[in-house]
Design an enzyme around this catalytic site. Structure first.
Site, PDB file in Angstrom:
ATOM      1  N   HIS A  22     -58.242  27.099  54.477  1.00 43.30           N
ATOM      2  CA  HIS A  22     -58.955  28.375  53.798  1.00 43.30           C
ATOM      3  C   HIS A  22     -58.375  29.471  53.437  1.00 43.30           C
ATOM      4  CE1 HIS A  22     -62.858  30.491  53.664  1.00 43.30           C
ATOM      5  NE2 HIS A  22     -62.124  31.675  54.113  1.00 43.30           N
ATOM      6  N   GLU A  23     -57.245  29.738  53.897  1.00 43.51           N
ATOM      7  CA  GLU A  23     -56.312  30.944  53.301  1.00 43.51           C
ATOM      8  C   GLU A  23     -55.527  30.516  52.259  1.00 43.51           C
ATOM      9  OE1 GLU A  23     -56.573  33.792  54.707  1.00 43.51           O
ATOM     10  OE2 GLU A  23     -58.025  33.505  56.143  1.00 43.51           O
TER      11      GLU A  23
ATOM     12  N   ARG B 206     -61.730   5.809  44.425  1.00 41.20           N
ATOM     13  CA  ARG B 206     -60.273   6.145  43.710  1.00 41.20           C
ATOM     14  C   ARG B 206     -59.118   5.547  44.392  1.00 41.20           C
ATOM     15  NH1 ARG B 206     -62.946  12.256  43.396  1.00 41.20           N
ATOM     16  NH2 ARG B 206     -64.188  12.114  41.446  1.00 41.20           N
ATOM     17  N   ASN B 207     -59.005   5.422  45.517  1.00 43.38           N
ATOM     18  CA  ASN B 207     -57.900   4.773  45.881  1.00 43.38           C
ATOM     19  C   ASN B 207     -57.741   3.630  45.475  1.00 43.38           C
ATOM     20  OD1 ASN B 207     -55.706   5.015  48.496  1.00 43.38           O
ATOM     21  ND2 ASN B 207     -56.846   3.024  48.863  1.00 43.38           N
ATOM     22  N   ALA B 208     -58.731   2.635  45.282  1.00 49.74           N
ATOM     23  CA  ALA B 208     -58.581   1.162  44.742  1.00 49.74           C
ATOM     24  C   ALA B 208     -58.263   1.447  43.311  1.00 49.74           C
ATOM     25  CB  ALA B 208     -59.962   0.412  44.789  1.00 49.74           C
TER      26      ALA B 208
ATOM     27  N   ASP C 243     -59.512  -4.438  45.050  1.00 49.61           N
ATOM     28  CA  ASP C 243     -58.541  -4.019  43.942  1.00 49.61           C
ATOM     29  C   ASP C 243     -57.602  -5.254  43.989  1.00 49.61           C
ATOM     30  OD1 ASP C 243     -56.238  -3.449  45.480  1.00 49.61           O
ATOM     31  OD2 ASP C 243     -57.298  -1.937  46.280  1.00 49.61           O
TER      32      ASP C 243
ATOM     33  N   GLY D 294     -51.689   9.695  45.900  1.00 50.93           N
ATOM     34  CA  GLY D 294     -52.542   9.835  46.839  1.00 50.93           C
ATOM     35  C   GLY D 294     -51.931  11.041  47.919  1.00 50.93           C
TER      36      GLY D 294
ATOM     37  N   LEU E 230     -55.122  11.277  52.816  1.00 50.39           N
ATOM     38  CA  LEU E 230     -56.305  11.739  53.380  1.00 50.39           C
ATOM     39  C   LEU E 230     -57.654  11.263  53.313  1.00 50.39           C
ATOM     40  CD1 LEU E 230     -55.721  15.590  53.458  1.00 50.39           C
ATOM     41  CD2 LEU E 230     -55.545  14.123  55.263  1.00 50.39           C
ATOM     42  N   GLY E 231     -57.809  10.584  52.131  1.00 50.47           N
ATOM     43  CA  GLY E 231     -59.017  10.044  51.405  1.00 50.47           C
ATOM     44  C   GLY E 231     -59.535   9.106  52.527  1.00 50.47           C
TER      45      GLY E 231
END
Length: 463
Positions: free
Chosen positions: A238-239, A354-356, A383, A413, A416-417
């Site tokens: 957040h910061e 998106r990872n694929a 994929d 990447g 985290l996805g």
């Protein structure tokens, strides 16, 4: 746990049942004459012989008794002698091999020696005089009593059944606290940091109670550490948002004023700031998901249509990198409603697709398929990349996990996805799994769905 329960139960029960059978067998082999009906019958018959011989002796004399003994010898193979109270022969002779008592001072009244039966009976005549009748049978007249009598079988069955009930209760008493402790450990391992063994288990004063209290203390410590870590991630992310926004604003102003020679470097700064912004955004999303135990805002969703929409958006982005995304709905009932969070599912599907796209080769297509089974909805994203090592198939859903070979940092990447997608699936009561294919890699997202033709309810959708 059931194995430990069965082991304790069977071992105790077999021990008690074996001991019961052994005690019963020993009792039968060493049973006293009271339980031997054959000895009572034999004693009664010998007493009748003795009374007859005494009656003949007092009324007709020794010759009559001797004749009586000869007839008995012919019919019953019985050798007999009539003695006075001091053991002196009156009619016949005392067998010289008559067994003596252990103290060697008196004759046994009943004994079986070398298959011969010795009986000594005392009878009082009509005159008041006491006589002894010594009889010897040339065979063992007392066969072994039957072992499996009806009463003995019933008694043995009751004992074995009773021991089984006692052992079952004992095994249940010993393993139930361990089972509750194991359930708490499984909940903690599954991510439920509030898992505890319960006050009842903690009040036990034995070793299991101590183990439960230690487990609760460990769980409280882990919960505190993880909560602090998640709060730290959230606070830092957040910061970082505010200075990052100011940085992008300053970058835009710099791009307007800078000459052509500086645009290349400013473009690089812009790309890095976008990656940093993406990383902060995913950190914030993962922090919120990890601190959430259940979904707050849910609605009925057509996940198949949502998947098609996300695939269209990702396909538009993928075409710029010479890749495509195609979505197919394989079953007509794939549009059954699912109760869930639309934004959360959209983010999960975007991350998976998106990872694929990131790892599939150029000019190839990422294939997305949606199909329904009786109570589940399966969404597969395939994929044609190199896949991941088999030992990493589960680890890729952990935050910041990277495969150093095929799917490394160079692919773009941040690790985290898939973690966000896995957490989103768990919050919807679903699952996510990955598998290597002969010519690619596939991620399957499974979500609970109402049965075909059923009425949408919260219970059905929550699985």
């Amino acid at each position: 746990m059931r194995t430990l329960f069965i082991k304790i139960f069977l071992w105790f029960w077999l021990a008690m049942a074996g001991l019961t059978v052994l005690v019963t067998a020993v009792s039968s082999l060493t049973a006293s004459d009271v339980v031997w009906p054959g000895r009572r019958t034999l004693t009664a018959a010998t007493t009748l012989y003795a009374e007859t011989a005494v009656l003949l002796y007092e009324q007709q004399g020794p010759e009559a008794v001797a004749g009586y003994f000869r007839r008995v010898m012919e019919t019953s193979k019985l050798q007999a002698a009539l003695l006075d109270e001091q053991g002196q022969p009156l009619v016949g002779t005392m067998p010289p091999a008559w067994p003596m008592s252990p103290d060697g001072k008196r004759r046994e009244e009943f004994a079986i020696v070398e298959s011969r039966t010795f009986l000594l009976r005392t009878v009082e005549g009509a005159s008041g005089r006491r006589y002894l009748l010594a009889t010897v049978f040339d065979r063992n007249l007392l066969p072994m009593p039957p072992f499996w009598t009806r009463a003995r079988v019933i008694r043995l069955s009751v004992l074995v059944l009773g021991s089984g009930i006692v052992c079952y209760g004992l095994a249940w008493y010993l393993t139930r606290p361990i089972g509750r402790l194991r359930q708490a450990a499984q909940r903690l391992a599954a991510g439920d940091l509030t898992a505890r063994t319960g006050a009842r288990l903690g009040r036990l004063t034995d070793e299991i109670g101590g183990l439960a209290r230690d487990f609760d203390a460990m769980a409280e410590r882990i919960e505190a550490l993880v909560t602090a870590q998640r709060r730290l991630f959230g606070d830092i992310s957040h910061e970082l948002r505010s200075p990052l926004a100011r940085l992008r604003l300053a970058l835009e102003l710099a791009q307007r004023k800078a000459g052509p020679e500086a645009q290349l470097h400013l473009a690089r700064i812009e790309r890095e700031s976008e990656r940093l912004d993406e990383l902060v955004g995913q950190l914030l999303a993962l922090s919120r998901l990890e601190s959430t135990a259940s979904l707050d805002a849910t609605q009925w969703l057509d996940v198949a249509a949502l998947t098609q929409q996300v695939a269209t958006d990702v396909d538009f982005e993928a075409q710029a990198a010479d890749r495509t995304v195609q979505c197919r709905i394989l079953t007509d009932d794939a549009h059954r409603p699912i109760l869930g969070d639309a934004e959360l599912l959209r983010r999960a599907l975007e991350n998976i697709m998106r990872n694929a796209v990131r790892h599939t080769p150029p000019s190839s297509c990422v294939e997305v398929e949606v199909r329904a089974v009786p109570d589940r909805l399966h969404i597969t994203v395939r994929d044609y990349g190199k896949g991941v090592p088999p030992e990493a198939l589960e680890d890729i859903f952990k935050p910041f996990y990277r495969v150093e070979t095929a799917r490394d940092r160079a692919s773009g990447g941040v690790g985290l996805g898939l973690a966000i997608a896995a957490r989103a699936a768990a919050l919807h009561g679903g699952q996510i799994r990955a598998e290597n294919l002969p010519d690619g890699f596939q991620v399957t997202l499974t979500l609970p769905a109402i049965p075909a033709g059923g009425t949408p309810t919260l219970q059905d959708a929550s699985g």
